[in-house]
Write a protein that holds these residues in place. Structure first.
Motif, short mmCIF file in Angstrom:
data_model
loop_
_atom_site.label_atom_id
_atom_site.label_comp_id
_atom_site.label_asym_id
_atom_site.label_seq_id
_atom_site.Cartn_x
_atom_site.Cartn_y
_atom_site.Cartn_z
N LYS A 151 -3.13 -35.91 15.34
CA LYS A 151 -1.79 -35.75 15.90
C LYS A 151 -1.66 -36.54 17.20
O LYS A 151 -0.64 -37.23 17.43
N PHE A 152 -2.67 -36.44 18.04
CA PHE A 152 -2.65 -37.18 19.31
C PHE A 152 -2.62 -38.68 19.07
O PHE A 152 -1.82 -39.41 19.67
N TYR A 153 -3.48 -39.15 18.20
CA TYR A 153 -3.58 -40.59 17.93
C TYR A 153 -2.25 -41.16 17.45
O TYR A 153 -1.79 -42.20 17.96
N HIS A 154 -1.61 -40.52 16.48
CA HIS A 154 -0.35 -41.05 15.94
C HIS A 154 0.77 -40.95 16.96
O HIS A 154 1.68 -41.80 16.97
N ARG A 155 0.72 -39.97 17.83
CA ARG A 155 1.71 -39.89 18.91
C ARG A 155 1.48 -40.99 19.94
O ARG A 155 2.43 -41.63 20.42
N GLU A 211 1.57 -47.09 22.78
CA GLU A 211 0.50 -48.01 23.16
C GLU A 211 -0.08 -48.72 21.94
O GLU A 211 -0.02 -48.21 20.82
N ARG A 212 -0.68 -49.87 22.21
CA ARG A 212 -1.58 -50.46 21.22
C ARG A 212 -2.88 -49.68 21.32
O ARG A 212 -3.49 -49.59 22.40
N VAL A 213 -3.32 -49.09 20.23
CA VAL A 213 -4.50 -48.22 20.23
C VAL A 213 -5.57 -48.82 19.32
O VAL A 213 -5.28 -49.18 18.17
N ILE A 214 -6.80 -48.91 19.84
CA ILE A 214 -7.91 -49.45 19.05
C ILE A 214 -9.06 -48.45 19.03
O ILE A 214 -9.48 -47.93 20.07
N PHE A 215 -9.57 -48.19 17.84
CA PHE A 215 -10.77 -47.38 17.69
C PHE A 215 -11.99 -48.23 18.08
O PHE A 215 -12.16 -49.35 17.58
N SER A 216 -12.83 -47.69 18.94
CA SER A 216 -14.13 -48.29 19.21
C SER A 216 -15.16 -47.49 18.45
O SER A 216 -15.33 -46.28 18.69
N THR A 251 -6.83 -30.20 22.58
CA THR A 251 -5.60 -30.13 21.79
C THR A 251 -4.79 -31.39 21.99
O THR A 251 -4.99 -32.15 22.96
N GLU A 252 -3.85 -31.61 21.08
CA GLU A 252 -2.95 -32.75 21.20
C GLU A 252 -2.25 -32.74 22.56
O GLU A 252 -2.17 -33.78 23.24
N GLU A 253 -1.76 -31.58 22.98
CA GLU A 253 -1.02 -31.51 24.24
C GLU A 253 -1.91 -31.81 25.43
O GLU A 253 -1.50 -32.50 26.36
N LYS A 254 -3.14 -31.31 25.42
CA LYS A 254 -4.05 -31.56 26.53
C LYS A 254 -4.37 -33.04 26.62
O LYS A 254 -4.44 -33.61 27.71
N LEU A 255 -4.57 -33.68 25.48
CA LEU A 255 -4.85 -35.12 25.48
C LEU A 255 -3.64 -35.91 25.95
O LEU A 255 -3.79 -36.90 26.70
#
Length: 355
Positions: A219-223, A228-233, A315-319
């Protein structure tokens, strides 16, 4: 990759401490101790390493530890105790062959234990170590052999303190890896995320809900991707596969070369990490991370003033709250980290002996 970052940072620190000396480094893969023997550097199987090392007399080959002026144990958990599961005596594959069989036979030289850490349940106070005389004796013996001991987390220092053993508490040497290659901040192009199932390598009997963490992270990642441009390391193929479970179309960075990661992190804005040494690399450029951890290795982040959260509490909100905090400058984190790094450098220089 974490071991590589620790080693490269340590090389920089040792060069600085022994300036003017023609210092030469030899690497030993301590999870395959036979790599201490010259000519056996490519052996990566612990089973082969143990079998061959026991059968071959030490005198039959030249050996890195036997010929070294300084032997350095660098990084990784050195102190752990989980009753009935594992501990740093039974689960340690390097101490007997490298320290007891080799180093203790030397008539000269010094042994440094640098950036040693713990690996306990997340809220451990370390007093469980006192339940095992065998583990305490191992810790005391290793400490007595070392010219210097530095630890990378407060719990490690506490454990040694329970046994009346001294140590220096200094951020892990990995924050100096970029200095070995003279790398610098190279922009703010993307946010880095690192995801591990369950938030780490082990649970140690803790009630960690793997599905809950995956759902909260998803949920956090898709939000986050909306802003942002988001990249998994990803530090291994397993993490690549897990990232694709989160998003089959995810942008993923994966390499077999630790230097590639160091350059990759130079272009990031900040991070949300399960892997602590990924966060340390970001911090080395003055870029903060949130570490979501499952055991006391995550507490290393406190030494570089990065926020930490137990994976069960993430949680998503905390992140997202942390994302907003980072976007607002994280209380001038870059300046704060510069001070932290300067102090860490001075402390390492003070901890290392003259020679």
């Amino acid at each position: 990759m974490g071991d590589d970052f620790i080693r490269e940072g340590l090389k920089f620190l040792l060069r600085e401490r022994f300036k003017g000396t023609n210092i030469q480094f030899s690497n030993i893969h301590k999870h395959s101790p036979i790599t201490s023997r010259n000519g056996f550097e490519k052996v990566r199987s612990l089973r082969q390493s143990e079998r061959w090392d026991k059968r071959l007399p030490l005198w039959i080959t030249s050996d890195k530890i036997l010929s070294a002026d300084i032997v350095v144990q660098s990084g990784a958990p050195v102190y752990w105790y989980h009753e009935g599961i594992t501990d740093c005596v039974r689960g340690n594959e390097w101490y007997k062959p490298l320290i007891q069989w080799r180093y203790k036979k030397k008539s000269r030289g010094q042994l440094f234990n640098v950036a040693a850490g713990t690996c306990q349940t997340y809220y451990s106070d370390g007093k469980e170590f006192l339940q095992s005389p065998v583990v305490c004796d191992y810790i005391k013996e290793f400490h007595s052999l070392c010219t210097v001991t530095t630890v990378r987390d407060q719990l490690a220092q506490n454990v040694l303190g329970y046994l009346d053993l001294s140590s220096y508490l200094i951020p892990c040497s990995s924050i100096f890896a970029i200095d070995e290659y003279r790398l610098q901040d190279n922009g703010n192009e993307y946010v880095v995320v690192n995801y591990m199932s369950g938030g780490g390598h082990f649970t140690f009997g803790q009630s960690i809900d793997f599905s809950k963490w995956q759902n909260e992270f998803r949920k956090f990642y898709h939000r986050l991707k909306k802003y942002e441009r988001v990249i998994f390391s990803c530090h291994n193929q397993k993490e690549v596969d897990e990232a694709k479970e989160i998003d089959p179309e995810a942008e993923i960075f994966f390499s077999a070369n630790y230097l590639d990661y160091m350059k990759f992190y130079a272009k990031a804005k900040f991070g949300f990490m399960n892997r602590i040494h990924a966060a340390y690399q970001l911090s080395s450029y003055g870029k903060p991370s949130l570490i979501i951890g499952a055991d006391t290795r995550a507490s290393m982040a406190k030494e570089i003033e990065n926020p930490v959260v137990y994976v069960e509490d993430a949680t998503e909100e905390k992140l997202m709250e942390t994302y907003d905090y980072f976007n607002q400058g994280a209380d001038n984190y870059k300046d704060r980290f510069t001070t932290i790094k300067h102090k860490a450098f001075d402390h390492y220089m003070s901890a290392f002996p003259n020679g």
